[in-house]
Design a protein around this motif. Structure first.
Motif, PDB file in Angstrom:
ATOM      1  N   ASP A   1     -12.318  -4.342  13.977  1.00 32.48           N
ATOM      2  CA  ASP A   1     -12.253  -5.425  14.964  1.00 32.48           C
ATOM      3  C   ASP A   1     -12.065  -6.821  14.351  1.00 32.48           C
ATOM      4  OD1 ASP A   1     -12.639  -3.510  16.994  1.00 32.48           O
ATOM      5  OD2 ASP A   1     -14.827  -3.656  16.771  1.00 32.48           O
ATOM      6  N   ARG A   2     -11.649  -6.889  13.098  1.00 29.77           N
ATOM      7  CA  ARG A   2     -11.431  -8.179  12.434  1.00 29.77           C
ATOM      8  C   ARG A   2      -9.938  -8.517  12.436  1.00 29.77           C
ATOM      9  NH1 ARG A   2     -15.605  -9.520   8.715  1.00 29.77           N
ATOM     10  NH2 ARG A   2     -14.691 -11.583   8.778  1.00 29.77           N
ATOM     11  N   ASN A   3      -9.636  -9.810  12.437  1.00 36.89           N
ATOM     12  CA  ASN A   3      -8.269 -10.284  12.232  1.00 36.89           C
ATOM     13  C   ASN A   3      -8.080 -10.468  10.735  1.00 36.89           C
ATOM     14  OD1 ASN A   3      -7.323 -10.780  15.078  1.00 36.89           O
ATOM     15  ND2 ASN A   3      -9.224 -11.960  15.049  1.00 36.89           N
ATOM     16  N   VAL A   4      -7.208  -9.649  10.160  1.00 35.92           N
ATOM     17  CA  VAL A   4      -7.018  -9.631   8.712  1.00 35.92           C
ATOM     18  C   VAL A   4      -5.706 -10.319   8.353  1.00 35.92           C
ATOM     19  CG1 VAL A   4      -6.710  -8.156   6.682  1.00 35.92           C
ATOM     20  CG2 VAL A   4      -8.319  -7.476   8.483  1.00 35.92           C
ATOM     21  N   LEU A   5      -5.787 -11.236   7.402  1.00 36.80           N
ATOM     22  CA  LEU A   5      -4.587 -11.859   6.849  1.00 36.80           C
ATOM     23  C   LEU A   5      -4.503 -11.461   5.379  1.00 36.80           C
ATOM     24  CD1 LEU A   5      -2.109 -13.692   6.960  1.00 36.80           C
ATOM     25  CD2 LEU A   5      -3.625 -15.641   6.484  1.00 36.80           C
ATOM     26  N   ILE A   6      -3.524 -10.618   5.066  1.00 39.19           N
ATOM     27  CA  ILE A   6      -3.294 -10.220   3.676  1.00 39.19           C
ATOM     28  C   ILE A   6      -2.588 -11.377   2.975  1.00 39.19           C
ATOM     29  CG2 ILE A   6      -2.103  -8.623   2.132  1.00 39.19           C
ATOM     30  CD1 ILE A   6      -2.226  -6.531   4.420  1.00 39.19           C
ATOM     31  N   VAL A   7      -3.167 -11.822   1.857  1.00 41.71           N
ATOM     32  CA  VAL A   7      -2.594 -12.909   1.070  1.00 41.71           C
ATOM     33  C   VAL A   7      -2.008 -12.290  -0.193  1.00 41.71           C
ATOM     34  CG1 VAL A   7      -3.035 -15.109  -0.084  1.00 41.71           C
ATOM     35  CG2 VAL A   7      -4.325 -14.501   1.987  1.00 41.71           C
ATOM     36  N   GLU A   8      -0.694 -12.395  -0.328  1.00 44.48           N
ATOM     37  CA  GLU A   8       0.028 -11.717  -1.403  1.00 44.48           C
ATOM     38  C   GLU A   8       0.807 -12.731  -2.229  1.00 44.48           C
ATOM     39  OE1 GLU A   8       0.213  -9.477  -3.530  1.00 44.48           O
ATOM     40  OE2 GLU A   8       0.731  -7.696  -2.393  1.00 44.48           O
ATOM     41  N   ASP A   9       0.940 -12.439  -3.510  1.00 44.71           N
ATOM     42  CA  ASP A   9       1.717 -13.334  -4.366  1.00 44.71           C
ATOM     43  C   ASP A   9       3.206 -13.082  -4.225  1.00 44.71           C
ATOM     44  OD1 ASP A   9       1.497 -10.823  -5.575  1.00 44.71           O
ATOM     45  OD2 ASP A   9       1.111 -11.591  -7.572  1.00 44.71           O
ATOM     46  N   ILE A  10       3.600 -11.792  -4.178  1.00 44.22           N
ATOM     47  CA  ILE A  10       5.023 -11.472  -4.152  1.00 44.22           C
ATOM     48  C   ILE A  10       5.249 -10.142  -3.444  1.00 44.22           C
ATOM     49  CG2 ILE A  10       4.976 -10.328  -6.418  1.00 44.22           C
ATOM     50  CD1 ILE A  10       7.771 -11.648  -6.930  1.00 44.22           C
TER      51      ILE A  10
ATOM     52  N   SER B   1       3.371  -2.083   2.869  1.00 40.01           N
ATOM     53  CA  SER B   1       3.541  -1.247   4.054  1.00 40.01           C
ATOM     54  C   SER B   1       2.384  -0.249   4.162  1.00 40.01           C
ATOM     55  CB  SER B   1       4.878  -0.514   3.961  1.00 40.01           C
ATOM     56  OG  SER B   1       5.035   0.365   5.029  1.00 40.01           O
ATOM     57  N   TRP B   2       2.044   0.376   3.030  1.00 41.46           N
ATOM     58  CA  TRP B   2       0.933   1.320   2.979  1.00 41.46           C
ATOM     59  C   TRP B   2      -0.381   0.609   3.290  1.00 41.46           C
ATOM     60  CZ3 TRP B   2      -3.600   1.523   0.314  1.00 41.46           C
ATOM     61  CH2 TRP B   2      -4.306   2.728   0.372  1.00 41.46           C
ATOM     62  N   LEU B   3      -0.571  -0.566   2.691  1.00 38.73           N
ATOM     63  CA  LEU B   3      -1.819  -1.310   2.849  1.00 38.73           C
ATOM     64  C   LEU B   3      -2.016  -1.769   4.299  1.00 38.73           C
ATOM     65  CD1 LEU B   3      -4.295  -2.434   1.447  1.00 38.73           C
ATOM     66  CD2 LEU B   3      -2.960  -4.450   0.840  1.00 38.73           C
ATOM     67  N   THR B   4      -0.957  -2.224   4.925  1.00 40.61           N
ATOM     68  CA  THR B   4      -1.027  -2.638   6.329  1.00 40.61           C
ATOM     69  C   THR B   4      -1.467  -1.468   7.207  1.00 40.61           C
ATOM     70  OG1 THR B   4       0.699  -4.292   5.962  1.00 40.61           O
ATOM     71  CG2 THR B   4       0.305  -3.634   8.234  1.00 40.61           C
ATOM     72  N   ALA B   5      -0.846  -0.318   7.002  1.00 42.06           N
ATOM     73  CA  ALA B   5      -1.201   0.882   7.774  1.00 42.06           C
ATOM     74  C   ALA B   5      -2.651   1.292   7.507  1.00 42.06           C
ATOM     75  CB  ALA B   5      -0.255   2.030   7.425  1.00 42.06           C
ATOM     76  N   ASN B   6      -3.079   1.194   6.259  1.00 43.60           N
ATOM     77  CA  ASN B   6      -4.442   1.560   5.873  1.00 43.60           C
ATOM     78  C   ASN B   6      -5.467   0.669   6.588  1.00 43.60           C
ATOM     79  OD1 ASN B   6      -6.884   0.949   3.919  1.00 43.60           O
ATOM     80  ND2 ASN B   6      -6.162   2.997   3.367  1.00 43.60           N
TER      81      ASN B   6
ATOM     82  N   GLU C   1      -1.895  -9.312   9.540  1.00 50.25           N
ATOM     83  CA  GLU C   1      -0.722 -10.144   9.280  1.00 50.25           C
ATOM     84  C   GLU C   1      -0.610 -10.349   7.777  1.00 50.25           C
ATOM     85  OE1 GLU C   1       1.374 -10.922  11.584  1.00 50.25           O
ATOM     86  OE2 GLU C   1       0.175 -10.601  13.397  1.00 50.25           O
ATOM     87  N   ILE C   2       0.546 -10.849   7.351  1.00 49.99           N
ATOM     88  CA  ILE C   2       0.806 -11.038   5.916  1.00 49.99           C
ATOM     89  C   ILE C   2       1.329 -12.448   5.680  1.00 49.99           C
ATOM     90  CG2 ILE C   2       2.204 -10.290   3.945  1.00 49.99           C
ATOM     91  CD1 ILE C   2       2.465  -7.544   5.490  1.00 49.99           C
ATOM     92  N   VAL C   3       0.793 -13.086   4.639  1.00 51.11           N
ATOM     93  CA  VAL C   3       1.382 -14.314   4.109  1.00 51.11           C
ATOM     94  C   VAL C   3       1.664 -14.040   2.635  1.00 51.11           C
ATOM     95  CG1 VAL C   3      -0.888 -15.391   3.636  1.00 51.11           C
ATOM     96  CG2 VAL C   3       1.173 -16.818   3.771  1.00 51.11           C
ATOM     97  N   THR C   4       2.868 -14.367   2.211  1.00 55.63           N
ATOM     98  CA  THR C   4       3.220 -14.187   0.803  1.00 55.63           C
ATOM     99  C   THR C   4       3.859 -15.457   0.276  1.00 55.63           C
ATOM    100  OG1 THR C   4       4.369 -12.775  -0.815  1.00 55.63           O
ATOM    101  CG2 THR C   4       5.532 -13.202   1.250  1.00 55.63           C
TER     102      THR C   4
ATOM    103  N   VAL D   1      11.642  -1.060   2.395  1.00 56.05           N
ATOM    104  CA  VAL D   1      11.164  -0.800   3.757  1.00 56.05           C
ATOM    105  C   VAL D   1      11.130  -2.114   4.529  1.00 56.05           C
ATOM    106  CG1 VAL D   1       9.779   1.255   3.239  1.00 56.05           C
ATOM    107  CG2 VAL D   1       8.748  -1.002   2.992  1.00 56.05           C
ATOM    108  N   GLU D   2      11.293  -1.997   5.841  1.00 53.71           N
ATOM    109  CA  GLU D   2      11.153  -3.163   6.718  1.00 53.71           C
ATOM    110  C   GLU D   2       9.667  -3.463   6.823  1.00 53.71           C
ATOM    111  OE1 GLU D   2      12.864  -5.398   8.850  1.00 53.71           O
ATOM    112  OE2 GLU D   2      14.443  -4.887   7.433  1.00 53.71           O
ATOM    113  N   ILE D   3       9.294  -4.675   6.551  1.00 55.88           N
ATOM    114  CA  ILE D   3       7.886  -5.042   6.666  1.00 55.88           C
ATOM    115  C   ILE D   3       7.787  -6.387   7.373  1.00 55.88           C
ATOM    116  CG2 ILE D   3       7.815  -6.005   4.336  1.00 55.88           C
ATOM    117  CD1 ILE D   3       4.938  -4.705   4.285  1.00 55.88           C
ATOM    118  N   ALA D   4       6.895  -6.441   8.361  1.00 56.13           N
ATOM    119  CA  ALA D   4       6.739  -7.663   9.150  1.00 56.13           C
ATOM    120  C   ALA D   4       5.864  -8.649   8.373  1.00 56.13           C
ATOM    121  CB  ALA D   4       6.099  -7.333  10.491  1.00 56.13           C
ATOM    122  N   VAL D   5       6.487  -9.664   7.826  1.00 51.92           N
ATOM    123  CA  VAL D   5       5.763 -10.695   7.088  1.00 51.92           C
ATOM    124  C   VAL D   5       5.756 -11.948   7.952  1.00 51.92           C
ATOM    125  CG1 VAL D   5       5.644 -12.027   4.960  1.00 51.92           C
ATOM    126  CG2 VAL D   5       6.563  -9.699   4.913  1.00 51.92           C
ATOM    127  N   ARG D   6       4.575 -12.378   8.368  1.00 53.24           N
ATOM    128  CA  ARG D   6       4.455 -13.496   9.305  1.00 53.24           C
ATOM    129  C   ARG D   6       4.849 -14.815   8.634  1.00 53.24           C
ATOM    130  NH1 ARG D   6       3.797 -14.015  14.685  1.00 53.24           N
ATOM    131  NH2 ARG D   6       2.763 -12.009  14.652  1.00 53.24           N
TER     132      ARG D   6
END
Length: 181
Positions: free
Chosen positions: A94-103, A111-116, A126-129, A139-144
């Motif tokens: 039930d948390r809003n998760v923002l994955i913070v990625e370097d590259i 893609s795997w991590l988002t599904a996990n 969501e993802i910020v890179t 793979v197509e990946i939705a990067v906000r």
């Protein structure tokens, strides 16, 4: 450590450009998560400088956690088979998760991590890179939010490494092939 290093073939993103991009991204992320509880999930080790700078630039309250994942295949090519080396200490249900990625290059690991994380019951993921290599995408990946699209070259600096070196450089540059070939 600065990018005017003999091992750097070409500077792609300067420290100043990174600072400006973070100042541009932070208000957009703040607005997106206004009135929501957000958990920043940094991906070790490369995202450390970006997550530190981004979280300080954001105005909304956040919680932070870290994951270390390894995708392995033959040598430098990701197979999309992912191992969790360090899992989250926080329950994402039930948390809003923002994955913070370097590259993002192939996108397979993310893609795997988002599904996990969605499978664990996250309310949103969501993802910020900082960097993305569009030409390397498998793979197509939705990067906000994306800081910079860069060419499909081996880059180091601002958290990105080669054999644990160059992470402390203040910008991002293309590593001279002579170093790793």
């Amino acid at each position: 450590m600065h990018l005017n290093h003999p091992d750097i073939k070409e500077v792609l993103v300067t420290a100043e450009q990174i600072r400006e991009k973070i100042q541009e991204l932070a208000p957009k992320i703040d607005a997106f998560y206004a009135d929501k509880d957000v958990l920043l999930v940094g991906i070790l080790k490369g995202a450390v400088p970006f997550m530190a700078d981004l979280s300080r630039a954001m105005q909304i309250p956040t919680k932070q956690d870290w994951m270390a994942v390894s995708s392995y295949g033959s040598g430098t090519v990701s197979s999309g088979v992912v191992r969790i080396l360090k899992d989250l200490d926080t329950d994402v249900k039930d948390r809003n998760v923002l994955i913070v990625e370097d590259i993002i290059d192939s996108g397979l690991t993310l893609s795997w991590l988002t599904a996990n994380l969605k499978a664990r019951g996250a309310a949103s993921v969501e993802i910020v890179t900082l960097l993305r290599k569009p030409d390397a995408a498998k793979v197509e990946i939705a990067v906000r939010w994306v800081g910079f699209d860069i060419p499909n070259e081996f880059v180091v600096g601002y958290g990105l490494d080669f054999n644990e070196s160059y992470r402390s450089m203040d910008g991002v540059g293309i590593l001279s092939p002579a170093v790793y070939s």
